[in-house]
Design an enzyme around this catalytic site. Structure first.
Site, PDB file in Angstrom:
ATOM      1  N   SER A 221       0.962  -1.290  -0.214  1.00 38.77           N
ATOM      2  CA  SER A 221      -0.031  -0.047  -0.135  1.00 38.77           C
ATOM      3  C   SER A 221       0.382   1.430  -0.126  1.00 38.77           C
ATOM      4  O   SER A 221       1.816   1.270  -1.361  1.00 38.77           O
ATOM      5  CB  SER A 221      -0.700  -0.175   1.150  1.00 38.77           C
ATOM      6  OG  SER A 221      -2.135   1.379   0.880  1.00 38.77           O
TER       7      SER A 221
ATOM      8  N   HIS B  46      -6.525  -6.233   1.597  1.00 39.07           N
ATOM      9  CA  HIS B  46      -6.184  -5.482   1.072  1.00 39.07           C
ATOM     10  C   HIS B  46      -5.127  -6.446   1.439  1.00 39.07           C
ATOM     11  O   HIS B  46      -3.374  -5.973   1.177  1.00 39.07           O
ATOM     12  CB  HIS B  46      -6.393  -4.238   1.251  1.00 39.07           C
ATOM     13  CG  HIS B  46      -5.200  -3.090   1.503  1.00 39.07           C
ATOM     14  ND1 HIS B  46      -4.788  -3.289  -0.165  1.00 39.07           N
ATOM     15  CD2 HIS B  46      -5.045  -2.425   1.607  1.00 39.07           C
ATOM     16  CE1 HIS B  46      -4.056  -2.107  -0.054  1.00 39.07           C
ATOM     17  NE2 HIS B  46      -4.067  -0.953   1.597  1.00 39.07           N
TER      18      HIS B  46
ATOM     19  N   ASP C 143      -0.600  -4.603  -3.415  1.00 39.57           N
ATOM     20  CA  ASP C 143      -1.734  -4.016  -3.847  1.00 39.57           C
ATOM     21  C   ASP C 143      -2.141  -2.111  -3.305  1.00 39.57           C
ATOM     22  O   ASP C 143      -2.708  -2.032  -2.824  1.00 39.57           O
ATOM     23  CB  ASP C 143      -2.898  -4.536  -2.485  1.00 39.57           C
ATOM     24  CG  ASP C 143      -4.686  -4.568  -3.407  1.00 39.57           C
ATOM     25  OD1 ASP C 143      -4.371  -5.500  -4.142  1.00 39.57           O
ATOM     26  OD2 ASP C 143      -5.367  -4.393  -2.244  1.00 39.57           O
TER      27      ASP C 143
END
Length: 349
Positions: free
Chosen positions: A156, A308, A181
């Site tokens: 992220s 996630h 991700d």
């Protein structure tokens, strides 16, 4: 930070909330009832110590500054898998994965500024320039002028940092880049919702166990063992409120958010080292990356049945993907071995 994983969940369910839940379609409605267990909710969500996964922890003091960055380390040989967590997470986000990866190579997971046990003169300066400078300073302090082969792994927000660090070409032994991700298109589109998402999440918890339980029930994490390791490091105790609050004050760093993700896809493609993009869903792939992937500029794997935080939800699969990436690209103790190309040391004088 991901909109789908920060939904608000009441800490205690009232009768009114329970009635409303019956009316709404629940994300958990398809999960079959589990058999009764003798463990209480508190026992199932009790914290786990990092030492069962990493080998040691340390504080890296940056020369000529008051910045001290906390790192967790595992393994004794091979290239260094240098892990950068997402916004609101900590280095312990990689604990379960590290316990598998360390069998073949070294792992270093860093708490970024404003997160975990790291302390900086300005915890709220989360500009991409500052975060990249922190990573380079930690690597320089740890390894000096002779760093081992390094594979940057970022999740992220940490994925953005990893990409920008790689693009600077400031690490002579950088041997690979793994991004977890995060895609520019999806990230940029979600920024307008982030303040609402952050404000809607539960802001304080009476116990750490409640926070761990919330992280699972809200869907932000899907692996209870990983939550029991990583969530405590994302909290701090507030003496005035007599409760636990989020360590990272992300809502106060909005001015830096666009800088994390703007132009990220092109920057990622420009990095000359072997690249792996791990995604939790194909909907996260934007046009630039779709074209780049079709042209074979990077390897992409869509990891099914995960949220996630791929490295937390399916740590065994994540570790295997990392190990395969290193093996496939011949990343060894002294850098990248490319078939058909001889190293300078192999050339005749």
């Amino acid at each position: 930070m991901d909109p789908s994983n920060l939904s608000s969940l009441p800490e205690e369910s009232s009768e009114e909330n329970q009635q409303q839940t019956k009316k709404d379609v629940s994300a958990f409605s398809s999960i079959p009832a589990r058999p009764p267990t003798n463990k209480t909710s508190s026992q199932k969500c009790s914290p786990l110590d990092w030492s069962g996964y990493f080998d040691k922890e340390d504080d890296v003091c940056i020369p000529d500054s008051n910045d001290v960055f906390h790192v967790y380390m595992a393994g004794t040989q091979g290239p260094v898998i240098f892990c950068l967590h997402g916004g609101g997470y900590s280095g312990l986000s990689f604990a379960l994965s590290a316990s598998k990866i360390k069998e073949k190579m070294r792992v270093v997971a860093m708490d970024l500024r404003g997160h975990g046990k790291s302390t900086a003169e300005n915890d709220l300066d989360l500009s991409i320039e500052t975060l990249c400078g922190d990573v380079l300073a930690v690597l320089k302090t740890m390894y000096g002028d002779s760093p081992p082969a390094i594979v940057l792994v970022g999740h992220s927000m940490g994925g953005s940092v990893a990409i920008h660090v790689a693009a600077k070409k400031a690490l002579p032994t950088l041997a690979g880049l793994v991004v977890v991700d995060v895609v520019e298109g999806t990230a940029m589109a979600s920024l307008i919702h982030m303040q609402k998402i952050l404000s809607n999440r539960i802001q304080n918890f009476s116990t750490i166990e409640k926070a761990i339980e919330w992280s699972i029930k809200s869907g932000s994490l899907r692996n209870t063992e990983s939550a029991r390791i990583s969530i405590p490091s994302t909290l701090k105790y507030d003496d005035s409120k007599k409760c636990y609050i989020h360590r990272a004050r992300l809502e106060e760093t909005e001015q830096y958010w666009r800088g994390w993700y703007e132009g990220l896809s092109e920057t990622f493609l420009s990095c000359s080292v072997p690249k792996l993009l791990l995604l939790a869903g194909t909907d996260r792939l934007d046009r630039t990356l779709t074209i780049g992937q079709m042209q074979g500029k990077f390897q992409m794997v869509v990891v099914r049945h995960t949220g996630h935080a791929i490295q937390e939800d399916v740590p065994d699969e994540f570790a295997t993907l990392i190990l395969n990436f290193v093996s496939r690209n011949r990343i060894g103790p002294h850098g990248v071995e490319i078939p058909g190309i001889r190293r300078p040391s192999q050339l005749q004088p």
